[in-house]
Every structure is written in C-alpha cells, then in structure tokens.
Design a protein around this motif. Sequence first.
Motif, short mmCIF file in Angstrom:
data_model
loop_
_atom_site.label_atom_id
_atom_site.label_comp_id
_atom_site.label_asym_id
_atom_site.label_seq_id
_atom_site.Cartn_x
_atom_site.Cartn_y
_atom_site.Cartn_z
N VAL C 26 0.82 -1.21 0.00
CA VAL C 26 0.00 0.00 0.00
C VAL C 26 0.85 1.26 0.00
O VAL C 26 0.50 2.26 -0.60
CB VAL C 26 -0.97 -0.01 1.20
N LEU C 27 2.00 1.19 0.69
CA LEU C 27 2.79 2.40 0.81
C LEU C 27 3.82 2.54 -0.33
O LEU C 27 4.68 3.38 -0.28
CB LEU C 27 3.51 2.44 2.15
N SER C 28 3.70 1.70 -1.33
CA SER C 28 4.63 1.81 -2.46
C SER C 28 4.32 3.07 -3.26
O SER C 28 3.34 3.75 -3.00
CB SER C 28 4.50 0.55 -3.33
N PRO C 29 5.14 3.44 -4.22
CA PRO C 29 5.09 4.76 -4.86
C PRO C 29 3.69 5.25 -5.23
O PRO C 29 3.48 6.46 -5.30
CB PRO C 29 5.95 4.56 -6.11
N GLY C 30 2.75 4.34 -5.44
CA GLY C 30 1.42 4.77 -5.84
C GLY C 30 0.67 5.56 -4.78
O GLY C 30 -0.25 6.30 -5.08
N SER C 31 1.06 5.42 -3.54
CA SER C 31 0.31 6.08 -2.47
C SER C 31 0.59 7.58 -2.49
O SER C 31 1.67 8.02 -2.84
CB SER C 31 0.69 5.50 -1.12
N PRO C 32 -0.42 8.40 -2.11
CA PRO C 32 -0.25 9.85 -2.18
C PRO C 32 0.87 10.29 -1.24
O PRO C 32 1.02 9.73 -0.16
CB PRO C 32 -1.61 10.39 -1.71
N PRO C 33 1.64 11.30 -1.63
CA PRO C 33 2.74 11.73 -0.79
C PRO C 33 2.23 12.36 0.50
O PRO C 33 1.27 13.13 0.47
CB PRO C 33 3.46 12.76 -1.67
N SER C 34 2.85 11.99 1.59
CA SER C 34 2.45 12.56 2.88
C SER C 34 3.08 13.92 3.00
O SER C 34 4.28 14.10 2.76
CB SER C 34 2.92 11.64 4.01
N ARG C 35 2.27 14.93 3.37
CA ARG C 35 2.81 16.27 3.41
C ARG C 35 3.59 16.49 4.72
O ARG C 35 4.57 17.19 4.74
CB ARG C 35 1.67 17.29 3.31
N ARG C 36 3.10 15.85 5.79
CA ARG C 36 3.76 16.08 7.07
C ARG C 36 4.99 15.20 7.20
O ARG C 36 5.08 14.13 6.60
CB ARG C 36 2.79 15.77 8.22
N PHE C 37 5.91 15.68 8.00
CA PHE C 37 7.10 14.90 8.27
C PHE C 37 6.72 13.78 9.22
O PHE C 37 6.27 14.02 10.35
CB PHE C 37 8.15 15.82 8.91
N ASP C 38 6.81 12.56 8.76
CA ASP C 38 6.36 11.44 9.57
C ASP C 38 7.54 10.84 10.32
O ASP C 38 8.33 10.09 9.78
CB ASP C 38 5.70 10.39 8.69
N LEU C 39 7.62 11.20 11.60
CA LEU C 39 8.75 10.79 12.42
C LEU C 39 8.89 9.27 12.44
O LEU C 39 9.97 8.73 12.25
CB LEU C 39 8.55 11.30 13.85
N ALA C 40 7.75 8.60 12.60
CA ALA C 40 7.81 7.15 12.76
C ALA C 40 8.39 6.50 11.51
O ALA C 40 9.30 5.69 11.57
CB ALA C 40 6.43 6.61 13.04
N ARG C 41 7.86 6.95 10.34
CA ARG C 41 8.32 6.31 9.11
C ARG C 41 9.78 6.66 8.85
O ARG C 41 10.54 5.89 8.31
CB ARG C 41 7.42 6.74 7.94
N HIS C 42 10.11 7.90 9.25
CA HIS C 42 11.47 8.36 9.04
C HIS C 42 12.45 7.47 9.82
O HIS C 42 13.48 7.06 9.30
CB HIS C 42 11.59 9.81 9.49
N LEU C 43 12.14 7.24 11.05
CA LEU C 43 13.05 6.42 11.85
C LEU C 43 13.00 4.96 11.43
O LEU C 43 13.95 4.22 11.60
CB LEU C 43 12.66 6.51 13.33
N GLY C 44 11.87 4.60 10.89
CA GLY C 44 11.71 3.20 10.53
C GLY C 44 11.24 2.42 11.74
O GLY C 44 11.41 2.83 12.88
N GLU C 45 10.61 1.31 11.43
CA GLU C 45 10.05 0.48 12.49
C GLU C 45 11.05 0.13 13.57
O GLU C 45 10.82 0.27 14.74
CB GLU C 45 9.52 -0.81 11.88
N ARG C 46 12.21 -0.35 13.12
CA ARG C 46 13.17 -0.89 14.05
C ARG C 46 13.61 0.17 15.07
O ARG C 46 13.71 -0.09 16.24
CB ARG C 46 14.36 -1.40 13.26
N TRP C 47 13.81 1.38 14.55
CA TRP C 47 14.36 2.40 15.42
C TRP C 47 13.36 2.83 16.47
O TRP C 47 13.74 3.16 17.58
CB TRP C 47 14.87 3.57 14.58
N PHE C 48 12.11 2.82 16.12
CA PHE C 48 11.11 3.19 17.10
C PHE C 48 11.12 2.20 18.25
O PHE C 48 11.09 2.57 19.42
CB PHE C 48 9.72 3.22 16.44
N ARG C 49 11.19 0.95 17.87
CA ARG C 49 11.21 -0.08 18.89
C ARG C 49 12.46 0.04 19.76
O ARG C 49 12.41 -0.06 20.98
CB ARG C 49 11.16 -1.45 18.22
N TYR C 50 13.60 0.28 19.10
CA TYR C 50 14.84 0.40 19.86
C TYR C 50 14.82 1.63 20.75
O TYR C 50 15.31 1.60 21.88
CB TYR C 50 16.05 0.46 18.91
#
Lengths: 289, 252, 342
Positions: C26-50
């Motif tokens: 779902v989040l592959s290039p076809g999905s609309p670009p998110s305008r807000r800076f998404d901290l969670a996605r930026h850090l990635g799953e692993r980093w949030f958990r860590y």
Amino acid sequence: MTGVGMPLRLRARLFRDAVLVALCVVALACAVVPLVWVLWDVVAVGVANLSLEFLTSLPAPPTIGGGGWANAIVGSVVVVGLAAAIGIPVGVGTGIYMSEYGANPLGRSARFLSEVMAGLPSIVAGVVAYGVIVVTMGQFSALSGGIALSLLFIPIVAITTQEALQMIPKDQREASFALGVSEAPTTLRVILPAAMGNVLTGVMIATARVVGETAPLLFTVFNSRYWMEGLDRPTATIPVNIYSYAISPFEHWHEQAWTGAFVLVTMVLTLNVAARTLWARRARFMAGR
Amino acid sequence: MAESMRTRALKVSFGKNEAVRGVDMDIEPRSVTAIIGPSGCGKTTFLRALNRMHDHTPAARVSGSVFLGEEDIYANGINPVELRTRVGMVFQRPNPFPTMSIRGNITFAPKRHGLARGRELDELVERVLRQAALWDEVKDRLDHSATSLSGGQQQRLCIARALAVRPGVLLMDEPASALDPTATQKIEELIYELKKEYTIVIVTHNMQQAARVSDYTAFFYIGDLVEFGETDAVFTNPREEQTEAYITGRFG
Amino acid sequence: MTGATPEAARTTSRGSVGEPEVTSKVLSPGSPPSRRFDLARHLGERWFRYATGAMALIVVGLVLLVLQQLWVGSRLAWSEWGLSFITRTAWNPVTGEFGALPFIVGTLLTSMMALAIALPVSLGIAILLTEYAPRLLRDPLIFVVELLAAVPSVVYGLWGIFVLAPLMQQRLMPAIAATPLGRLPVFGEPGTGYTLFTASLILAIMIIPIIASLSREALISVPRDQKEAALALGATRWEATRFAVLASARAGIFSAAVLGLGRALGETMATTMTIGNRVNLTFDYFESGYSMTAIITNELREAASEIHIHSLVAIGLILFILSFVLNTIGRLILMRTRMRGA
C-alpha cells in the motif's frame, strides 16, 4: 412488622446497622477534618502575608523583615522542569515499550522495576543523586535535584502511559493495520493520540507529586539566598525553603513558611484539579459526550 | 406458613425507563406461579419488587402496592430486613458465600434472626438440606467451603439457605438457567416438593419448565402483564394473540 | 521512503504475518505523498522499537544504579560492624560509633501506630463510599479524600510543628493519659509535643488516602450477587457488608494495609518535623524519638567523617529493602486478587 411491634432482636440489629453507618461517617470526618484544617491554616496564615514583594524579591535577613521567595519559586520551576524534561521522554518511552513490545524479559522487568521505583522512599532518591552527582561534581546543583526528582517522576509516567495505551480497544489497532499502516505509525498516530489525555493526566499527577517533594532536594539543590546562577549551582526551592524557614527560630520566617506553603499548595492543587478535569473531559469525549 | 401475595398497579422505573408498568396480580399460597416472557420484558424487575430488592438500586423507583397477606410491604413502618425473612429469594446464578462453609452458609441468617442456636442449628441444617435434597451429598463435608460444590449443588444450597429463614414465599429468578439438564431436573423436582409448604414465584425463560412445574403462569411483555391464568389454560388455550405467538415460538 | 518499507516489513514481527506484506504494497510509490514529516516512518520500524526499548533499559539501569549507590555508599559501615549494625544502639559522630536500631524502632513504631489508626478509618471511608453514600456525593467525596494525598509532606510537617504538636502537648496527650488507654505501657508521661505519637498521627492522615482507595477497589470487586444473597436472607445492610463483602475482600484490604505501611515507612519531611529528633531507643509513644528518614535528612548534608556518611547511607539501604519487601508483598497480593476478580 410495624415499628412498634418490631421484635427486640430486629430492633437491636437495625440499631447496630445505624451505629456502624454513623461510625463510617465519623471515619470520613477523620479524613476530611484534618484536610480542611490544614488547608484552612495554610490559606488563613499564608494569604495574610502574601504580597507582591514575596513573589518578586529575594529573601531578606530575618532581622530586617520583608523580602520574598522569588528565587525559590524560579528554582522550583527550573528543578521540576528538569525532572519533567528527563522524566517525560524516559517515562512515556518506557510506557510505550511496556505496552507495545513488552512481552519479553526487558518489558517485564521494566514494569516490575517501575513499580519498585514508584514505592521508592523519596529520600532514597536524594541519597542516590547525592552520591552520583553532588559528590562527583563536588557541589550542590539544580541539575542533581532535577535528576533526583526524575527518579520519582519516571515510574509514575511509565505506569500511567502503559495503562493508558492498554485502555485503547484492540480494534483501533486492527483498524489501522487493516488500512495498511504498520506498527510504529499506528502507535504514534492512532494509539498514542487516543491515549494522550490519560498520558497527560499521568504527567500532571507526576508533576504535582514532585513539585512538593522536599527530601530529595535537601542534599542535592541545597539552598541559596540569591538568584540561580546556573544549573550547576545550588538553588533555593519552595519546599526546602518551607522546611528551613519552619525550623528556624524567627517568627517572621515562620510566617513566610506559611506563605510559601500557600504558594506550593496552590500549585499542587491546581495541577491535581486540572489533571482530574482533563481526565473527566476525556472520558466524556470518548463516551460520545 | 405459606402466604399469598397481591400486587396492585405495581410500577417500577429506572430513570425514564419504565420496566414494569402497572401490574395487578394475585399469587395463590401453596402453589407455583411461573413468570414468562421475552428477555427485557420486566420479569426479573417484577420479581425483585416483591421483596423490595430495588431498595438497593439507587435509580429504581417503585410505586403502587404489594400485599403480603393483608399488609402492604411498601407501607411506612415496614422494614425490608424483616420483610425478607418472610419473602425469600433464590438468584439466577448460584451465589453461596465463598468465605463460609456449607454449614456457615445455612446458619448465617438464622443466627442473625435468632431463629435457632446450638443443637437446634444442627437440626435446622439437616432439615433444610434434606428439604433441598442435598443432605446425602454433603453430610460428610459440612465444614468444607461452599464453593467446593458443583453448580447444581450450589444452587440447591442456596435454596436450603433461603428455606432456613422459614419464609412464607420463595422467589426464584431463573434458578436453573445456569445449570445442566440433570441439575435442572433436580431443581424442578425440588420445586414440586416445596410447593406443599411454600408459595413459590419463579421467573423462567424456559417454557417447558414453566409448563412442567407451575400451577399458574403469567406472561409479561414490555413491562405489561399480558396474560395470567392457570398454566394449562395459558399453554393450551391462550386468550391473547401475543401469548400464543410467544409460546408457539413465533417471537422471543 | 520506498526503500524503508520492505525493511519495516521484515522487522515488525510480533506474530503478525499478513499485515507487513500489505504495508509494503500500500505504501509503495502509488500512495499519495504525505505532506507532514512522519517521524515514525522516518526512523523506521526498528528504530522506534529500539528507542522506546532504550528508555525501558534506562529504567532498569536506574534501579541498578540505586542499589549500587546504596551498597557502595554504605560498605564501610557493613565492613566495620557487619549485620550487627542493624542491632547496635550507639550513635555518636564524635567517637565514630554508629548503629541503626533506634531509628529502625522509631520508624516501625510510628508506621505501625499510623497503620493502626489509618486502617479502621480508611475502611470506614471505603465502606461508606461503596455501600452507603448517595451517588451524587460519591465522586466529590472520593476527590476530597484523594486531595489528602496531594498535600505535600512538608506542608503537613509545617502544620505539625505549629498546630498539631502544641495541641498534642497541651490537650491530646494529657487527655489520652487520663483515660484507661493511658495506662498502656506504650504511653508514658506526656511532656514535649514532638513525639513518636505526633509523628504517627500525621503519618496516619497521610496514608489514609492510599489505604482507602485500595480498599474501595477491593470492596467494589466483590460480586454484587453476594451482597444481594445476604440481603435476600434478611441481613441488614451492615451484616451484608460485613459477611458477604468484607469477608470476600480480605486479601485486597490486607494488601492495602501493607502498601500503606510501606508508604508510611518512607515518609520523610512530616516525620522529621514532628518526631522530636532525639536518638532514643524507646517504646514510649509520648517521648521524642528518631526515624530512619529523619536521621538521613538531618545529618547527611553535614556529616564530616566517611564512616558517618556510610552509616547514614546504610540506613538508607535498610529503608530501601524494607519498603521494597513491603511493596512487593502488597503488589503481589493485589495482582493476585485483581486477576481473580477479572
């Protein structure tokens, strides 16, 4: 079965019933009377000496009179601010970890140890901060006080955050997953906002708790008669001032201790009432008004 | 000992919601009266009005009158505590006191009311356990916890416990709904025995059960008493269309 | 962003098999670009958990730090006297003789008296609030009782010094001494107002809220049908409460008492300001005494010799262990009763 014809035994039992309810009311009075009494004294004596000078100027020597606790008020705000600055990220982070990823040894020990720390006598927090920071730095400092208070701040926030997150129904999480959102954004964007009211309530309760703490500050921030010169310097705070003014031999200082107590109690009660209102409003909102 | 009960214009409401709306009913002594109807029709609410259990629900309001013999139980000067020694109750889920022994569950109320002491208490325990057809199963372990019994045994213990107060009327709120068929059958046999001495009012959602155990049947629908009469008549030849629809299973 | 998603799919284990797959599609290039800076996605799953895991590690580390500090900071006292430090009665900074017994006794005496006073009062409050109080009054009353816990310890201490202690000296203690209670060996001649008894009273006030609220929780968790069973048998309200509700809530009430006692042990300012601060091994509540918290409060700042500091920290360690044990027992019972209730 009417009152007059009621058997003696039943009348005795009903009498005892009434006596015990009365005793319960007396028990409630035993709690309410001291509360009202303490608050009354704090307000009556405290407000009588409350002035702009008290809130805005530095302490004066006891023999001169006048003077204020402005430096202590600033000091308290700074020290509690430090505790919150350390305590909120660590506490909320721990709470999230315990709730979302906590089914492992780290999560379980964090939960158990949070509860241990929540029961930590506050003076022990002071002893530890004294040993770790004051002795190492060679001087009393606002920073060491903030760290001592954060030891009390963290567990409250961690536990309330975990409980707040777990109160969010499972279907919220699943709804988000079903939209193709992965775990981390689900937690940050769906679960945490839904629980935010209760998390904030926990932060406020923790703040209210540490703002009145005295014991951990006695041998960390120590005291000072001047404006705070830096985080690495000793500073005055309201609770420590109340203590040292109260046990001083000066009548004038005793009065100021009461005024300080009034300022402190006002801060604490405001935080408590705010936390409670927030919680109640949140509960109403979630229930659809 | 068995007493009659009458209700006149009995209404029970919770806030704006009227759960029982003006019921007149005559309950004959030494008989079993079954109350049937779809869930939410006010059966249990009606039953609980007969021994003033609603006194303990802050939101509940009761109006109208309920006569036990010739006395209005909602009149001034009537104490609910004493009333309940004359009108006993058995609940839907077996609720023995978990902190007390089997014996302790039975002697709890007689001790408070001063009905028996010492040796008399032992006799009382045996008598009511026999009446409840439980004696042979528990006589060797009267001091065991009441929660060590099976569900059906627990419910019979609750009946024995209620009998120990010597009530004239026994109210039963779906007493067998939480039990298996064997235990249910035992309870039904017990009810049949008990009606020789007691006035019994039983709420049930099981129409076969009502047909089997009761002499009179009352059909409730959304807070109204729709039909009331001898059980045979109600089941074979109901006067009201709603009753017929319900007992033939067309709704409910 | 696209590069991060398959990685995210791999790291979100937690037993969920299907969802991560969906995520990457779902989040592959076809999905609309998110305008807000998404901290969670930026850090990635692993980093949030860590990142959150690191915070949890800090909590674990802090407790270890507390233990290490208390141990290292007190080791001279233990190497000098061993466990007999606990039973020694001397406390003399000049000669370097130290022992914890007077403080342990003072703490135990005041906390237990506080519990003896607070427990019946708290139970009464809990019963009143769950079984009798009209619904409209219930919430305000709960709030008022909780406010008692909100007032800072130092404010109770202030009130203790200027209001309660004089009152104790002039009125309450002479009054108690005049009743048959006064003949009990734990009550001697009334003298000063700063006594074990004054401290106990303040502690009692301070632990009422926690005992009352935990007892209330225990009472509420007793199934309603037990109380109804008693009422239907013609029990009065009190009898129903006593035999059906209180009897079932015993474990919960016990844990409330234990946790209240734990709270009283560690209470510092109010005790320090009212207990009299006299090193005095006594069982007479009408005398001045000392508590573990008070001796640390008064002397740690000014302690000059190393052995003095270590002795104070050793008292801190004993205090920590005592309150740890009580809290753990209380929590365990509470958890067990909560699980049974659920």
